[in-house]
Design a protein around this motif. Sequence first.
Motif, PDB file in Angstrom:
ATOM      1  N   PHE A   1      21.831 -10.744  41.793  1.00  9.69           N
ATOM      2  CA  PHE A   1      21.052 -11.487  40.738  1.00  9.69           C
ATOM      3  C   PHE A   1      21.911 -12.249  39.920  1.00  9.69           C
ATOM      4  O   PHE A   1      20.842 -13.012  39.302  1.00  9.69           O
ATOM      5  CB  PHE A   1      20.260 -10.305  39.805  1.00  9.69           C
ATOM      6  CG  PHE A   1      19.585 -10.473  39.001  1.00  9.69           C
ATOM      7  CD1 PHE A   1      17.924 -11.522  39.775  1.00  9.69           C
ATOM      8  CD2 PHE A   1      19.436 -10.853  37.695  1.00  9.69           C
ATOM      9  CE1 PHE A   1      16.434 -11.409  38.775  1.00  9.69           C
ATOM     10  CE2 PHE A   1      18.190 -11.248  36.854  1.00  9.69           C
ATOM     11  CZ  PHE A   1      17.009 -12.010  37.475  1.00  9.69           C
TER      12      PHE A   1
ATOM     13  N   MET B   1      19.272  -0.747  48.717  1.00 13.06           N
ATOM     14  CA  MET B   1      18.225  -2.077  48.874  1.00 13.06           C
ATOM     15  C   MET B   1      17.992  -2.159  46.844  1.00 13.06           C
ATOM     16  O   MET B   1      18.441  -3.616  46.833  1.00 13.06           O
ATOM     17  CB  MET B   1      16.552  -2.096  48.955  1.00 13.06           C
ATOM     18  CG  MET B   1      16.165  -3.763  48.811  1.00 13.06           C
ATOM     19  SD  MET B   1      16.264  -4.469  50.951  1.00 13.06           S
ATOM     20  CE  MET B   1      15.638  -5.897  50.095  1.00 13.06           C
ATOM     21  N   ASN B   2      17.891  -1.135  45.911  1.00 15.54           N
ATOM     22  CA  ASN B   2      17.977  -2.209  44.450  1.00 15.54           C
ATOM     23  C   ASN B   2      18.997  -2.715  44.266  1.00 15.54           C
ATOM     24  O   ASN B   2      19.430  -3.401  43.132  1.00 15.54           O
ATOM     25  CB  ASN B   2      17.673  -0.743  44.110  1.00 15.54           C
ATOM     26  CG  ASN B   2      17.506  -1.524  42.431  1.00 15.54           C
ATOM     27  OD1 ASN B   2      17.209  -2.565  42.049  1.00 15.54           O
ATOM     28  ND2 ASN B   2      16.640   0.252  41.580  1.00 15.54           N
ATOM     29  N   ASN B   3      20.545  -1.830  44.908  1.00 18.17           N
ATOM     30  CA  ASN B   3      21.631  -1.773  44.320  1.00 18.17           C
ATOM     31  C   ASN B   3      21.923  -3.535  44.700  1.00 18.17           C
ATOM     32  O   ASN B   3      23.025  -3.975  44.281  1.00 18.17           O
ATOM     33  CB  ASN B   3      22.983  -1.127  44.752  1.00 18.17           C
ATOM     34  CG  ASN B   3      22.477   0.159  44.712  1.00 18.17           C
ATOM     35  OD1 ASN B   3      22.011   0.111  42.700  1.00 18.17           O
ATOM     36  ND2 ASN B   3      22.766   1.556  45.247  1.00 18.17           N
TER      37      ASN B   3
ATOM     38  N   VAL C   1      19.923  -6.135  45.434  1.00 12.77           N
ATOM     39  CA  VAL C   1      19.678  -7.083  44.231  1.00 12.77           C
ATOM     40  C   VAL C   1      20.118  -7.434  42.908  1.00 12.77           C
ATOM     41  O   VAL C   1      20.281  -8.414  42.065  1.00 12.77           O
ATOM     42  CB  VAL C   1      18.020  -6.870  43.625  1.00 12.77           C
ATOM     43  CG1 VAL C   1      17.167  -6.998  42.599  1.00 12.77           C
ATOM     44  CG2 VAL C   1      17.208  -6.787  45.190  1.00 12.77           C
ATOM     45  N   ASP C   2      20.400  -6.057  42.532  1.00 10.72           N
ATOM     46  CA  ASP C   2      21.511  -5.965  40.828  1.00 10.72           C
ATOM     47  C   ASP C   2      23.156  -6.935  41.704  1.00 10.72           C
ATOM     48  O   ASP C   2      23.565  -7.837  40.694  1.00 10.72           O
ATOM     49  CB  ASP C   2      21.902  -4.796  40.858  1.00 10.72           C
ATOM     50  CG  ASP C   2      20.837  -3.541  40.408  1.00 10.72           C
ATOM     51  OD1 ASP C   2      19.112  -4.372  39.757  1.00 10.72           O
ATOM     52  OD2 ASP C   2      20.645  -2.179  40.190  1.00 10.72           O
TER      53      ASP C   2
END
Length: 102
Positions: free
Chosen positions: A9, A1-3, A5-6
């Motif tokens: 963004f 999930m973090n990838n 958002v990056d």
Amino acid sequence: MNNMVDFAFPYLLQFIREYTSKVDDLVKDKIESQKEERAKEKEEKDLNMYAQLLPLALPAPPMPGMGGPPPPMGGMGMPPMAGMGMPSMGPDLMPAFGMGGY
């Protein structure tokens, strides 16, 4: 999930910047229109206050033959009479009667 958002963004920032600039423009336009409306109302109020100082109707100028002072006789008609019904002999009338200009 973090990838994810990056990855999203920068697009999210661009969208927020465009959205806020559009909202700022709309707010600025609304403020300007309110200022114009206030200025227009103030001008109308000032005009109404000035109109209250004016008389409701001005008197009409006198019509010829309806009374009032006679119109001035600026060079028209008979010359002014001096005495015994004779015209006065001013410098402008002497050449007309043959008494001057030798």
